[in-house]
Design a protein around this motif. Structure first.
Motif, PDB file in Angstrom:
ATOM      1  N   TRP A   1     -16.321  13.688 -11.100  1.00 30.15           N
ATOM      2  CA  TRP A   1     -16.772  12.730 -10.443  1.00 30.15           C
ATOM      3  C   TRP A   1     -17.092  12.982  -8.676  1.00 30.15           C
ATOM      4  CZ3 TRP A   1     -20.873   9.028 -11.602  1.00 30.15           C
ATOM      5  CH2 TRP A   1     -20.778   8.375 -11.195  1.00 30.15           C
ATOM      6  N   ASN A   2     -15.423  12.269  -8.366  1.00 29.84           N
ATOM      7  CA  ASN A   2     -16.061  12.561  -6.700  1.00 29.84           C
ATOM      8  C   ASN A   2     -16.068  13.573  -6.083  1.00 29.84           C
ATOM      9  OD1 ASN A   2     -14.484   9.574  -6.861  1.00 29.84           O
ATOM     10  ND2 ASN A   2     -12.199  10.349  -6.335  1.00 29.84           N
ATOM     11  N   GLU A   3     -16.418  14.492  -6.376  1.00 30.73           N
ATOM     12  CA  GLU A   3     -16.423  16.126  -5.816  1.00 30.73           C
ATOM     13  C   GLU A   3     -18.215  15.868  -5.842  1.00 30.73           C
ATOM     14  OE1 GLU A   3     -14.860  20.018  -6.059  1.00 30.73           O
ATOM     15  OE2 GLU A   3     -13.096  19.311  -6.592  1.00 30.73           O
ATOM     16  N   VAL A   4     -18.828  15.677  -6.775  1.00 30.56           N
ATOM     17  CA  VAL A   4     -20.231  15.667  -7.337  1.00 30.56           C
ATOM     18  C   VAL A   4     -20.913  14.924  -6.225  1.00 30.56           C
ATOM     19  CG1 VAL A   4     -22.418  15.759  -9.027  1.00 30.56           C
ATOM     20  CG2 VAL A   4     -19.874  16.050  -9.664  1.00 30.56           C
ATOM     21  N   TYR A   5     -20.149  13.255  -6.543  1.00 30.02           N
ATOM     22  CA  TYR A   5     -20.580  11.940  -5.606  1.00 30.02           C
ATOM     23  C   TYR A   5     -20.454  12.354  -4.182  1.00 30.02           C
ATOM     24  CZ  TYR A   5     -20.686   7.151  -3.451  1.00 30.02           C
ATOM     25  OH  TYR A   5     -20.730   6.637  -3.241  1.00 30.02           O
ATOM     26  N   TYR A   6     -19.424  12.723  -3.602  1.00 30.09           N
ATOM     27  CA  TYR A   6     -19.385  13.130  -2.249  1.00 30.09           C
ATOM     28  C   TYR A   6     -19.992  14.056  -1.814  1.00 30.09           C
ATOM     29  CZ  TYR A   6     -15.817   9.425  -1.881  1.00 30.09           C
ATOM     30  OH  TYR A   6     -14.889   8.218  -1.834  1.00 30.09           O
ATOM     31  N   PHE A   7     -20.512  15.054  -2.720  1.00 25.71           N
ATOM     32  CA  PHE A   7     -21.558  16.356  -2.337  1.00 25.71           C
ATOM     33  C   PHE A   7     -22.653  15.844  -2.227  1.00 25.71           C
ATOM     34  CE2 PHE A   7     -24.635  19.194  -4.651  1.00 25.71           C
ATOM     35  CZ  PHE A   7     -24.637  20.077  -3.273  1.00 25.71           C
ATOM     36  N   GLN A   8     -23.407  14.812  -3.401  1.00 24.23           N
ATOM     37  CA  GLN A   8     -24.882  13.896  -3.189  1.00 24.23           C
ATOM     38  C   GLN A   8     -24.529  13.061  -1.650  1.00 24.23           C
ATOM     39  OE1 GLN A   8     -27.265  14.240  -3.852  1.00 24.23           O
ATOM     40  NE2 GLN A   8     -26.683  16.578  -4.824  1.00 24.23           N
TER      41      GLN A   8
ATOM     42  N   GLU B   1     -25.337   8.195  -5.895  1.00 26.23           N
ATOM     43  CA  GLU B   1     -24.346   7.769  -7.352  1.00 26.23           C
ATOM     44  C   GLU B   1     -25.584   8.216  -8.970  1.00 26.23           C
ATOM     45  OE1 GLU B   1     -23.092   3.040  -8.433  1.00 26.23           O
ATOM     46  OE2 GLU B   1     -21.431   4.446  -7.115  1.00 26.23           O
ATOM     47  N   ASP B   2     -26.618   7.705  -7.903  1.00 21.82           N
ATOM     48  CA  ASP B   2     -27.980   7.502  -9.341  1.00 21.82           C
ATOM     49  C   ASP B   2     -27.745   9.038  -9.401  1.00 21.82           C
ATOM     50  OD1 ASP B   2     -29.753   6.775 -10.933  1.00 21.82           O
ATOM     51  OD2 ASP B   2     -31.059   7.609  -9.235  1.00 21.82           O
ATOM     52  N   ILE B   3     -27.855  10.115  -8.670  1.00 18.58           N
ATOM     53  CA  ILE B   3     -28.069  11.677  -8.818  1.00 18.58           C
ATOM     54  C   ILE B   3     -26.254  12.138  -9.709  1.00 18.58           C
ATOM     55  CG2 ILE B   3     -28.030  13.802  -7.789  1.00 18.58           C
ATOM     56  CD1 ILE B   3     -29.720  12.380  -5.516  1.00 18.58           C
ATOM     57  N   THR B   4     -25.715  11.558  -9.035  1.00 18.72           N
ATOM     58  CA  THR B   4     -24.244  12.179  -9.895  1.00 18.72           C
ATOM     59  C   THR B   4     -24.306  11.014 -10.872  1.00 18.72           C
ATOM     60  OG1 THR B   4     -23.472  11.704  -7.590  1.00 18.72           O
ATOM     61  CG2 THR B   4     -21.837  11.913  -9.592  1.00 18.72           C
ATOM     62  N   ILE B   5     -25.045  10.316 -11.170  1.00 17.84           N
ATOM     63  CA  ILE B   5     -24.694  10.068 -13.065  1.00 17.84           C
ATOM     64  C   ILE B   5     -25.889  10.943 -13.902  1.00 17.84           C
ATOM     65  CG2 ILE B   5     -26.358   8.553 -14.174  1.00 17.84           C
ATOM     66  CD1 ILE B   5     -24.241   6.342 -12.076  1.00 17.84           C
ATOM     67  N   GLN B   6     -27.469  11.372 -12.875  1.00 15.76           N
ATOM     68  CA  GLN B   6     -27.636  12.145 -14.251  1.00 15.76           C
ATOM     69  C   GLN B   6     -27.325  12.991 -13.884  1.00 15.76           C
ATOM     70  OE1 GLN B   6     -31.908  12.056 -12.232  1.00 15.76           O
ATOM     71  NE2 GLN B   6     -31.510  10.011 -11.096  1.00 15.76           N
TER      72      GLN B   6
END
Length: 192
Positions: A32-39, A50-55
């Motif tokens: 989660w954190n890696e994708v979220y911080y990337f976005q 957060e929305d793109i991470t969920i998607q």
């Protein structure tokens, strides 16, 4: 991020392909954190990230059976996230506000949700007044999905229709909301 055990990761990927809820939770928690911080670096906007991470997780879980074990799971996940971000930019630039053309067939993917997770157990042990105070600490989208699922007792399909989102997005958002709520409860218990 914790150092991942490649054997444990492969085991969870294999189980996720079979629909195992705990394995989906493991993959979500691990990355989660890696994708979220990337976005967050790309969008400079918490809510959009957060929305793109969920998607991203929704898409990855939907396509988990296409993942080949010779590849790095994190790289695969980040690539999905990159593609979603590019799609979002294209839509913004074209000023199109319609549903995504790559919307998944919701019948293809089912998360098995019959066993209570540790987060579920922790949440159900709280008294209602205290639980509502904990829920108020979540961001509004997570408050809403918890409310719809546990207080209004709507199905995933009903929540998806209510929020105008895909069932997979609802499932990922709910997984994340339960995880955050469980962390809030655990932190509060340590203070007592």
């Amino acid at each position: 991020m914790k150092k991942e055990d490649p054997n444990l990761l492969q085991e969870h990927i294999k189980k996720a392909k079979q629909g195992n809820q705990a394995s989906f939770n493991y993959l979500l928690d691990t990355y989660w954190n890696e994708v979220y911080y990337f976005q967050l670096k790309k969008t400079h906007n918490e809510y959009e990230a957060e929305d793109i991470t969920i998607q991203s997780f929704s898409r990855a879980f939907d396509k988990i059976n296409t993942f080949k074990e010779d590849y790095n799971f994190k790289t695969w996940l980040i690539q999905i996230s990159k593609n979603l971000h590019i799609d979002l930019l294209r839509k913004k630039n074209a000023s199109i506000h319609s549903k995504t053309t790559t919307q998944v067939d919701e019948t293809v993917y089912k998360i098995i949700d019959d066993n209570p997770t540790p987060e579920d157990k922790l949440i159900t042990e709280q008294n209602l007044a205290q639980l509502l105070l904990y829920i108020k600490q979540l961001k509004p989208p997570y408050q809403k999905v918890i409310n719809l699922r546990y207080f209004q007792e709507l199905s995933y399909k009903e929540i998806a229709e209510h929020l105008d989102e895909s069932i997979n997005n609802v499932k990922v958002k709910l997984l994340r909301a339960k995880k955050l709520l469980s962390e809030i409860i655990t932190t509060a218990k340590k203070k007592d």
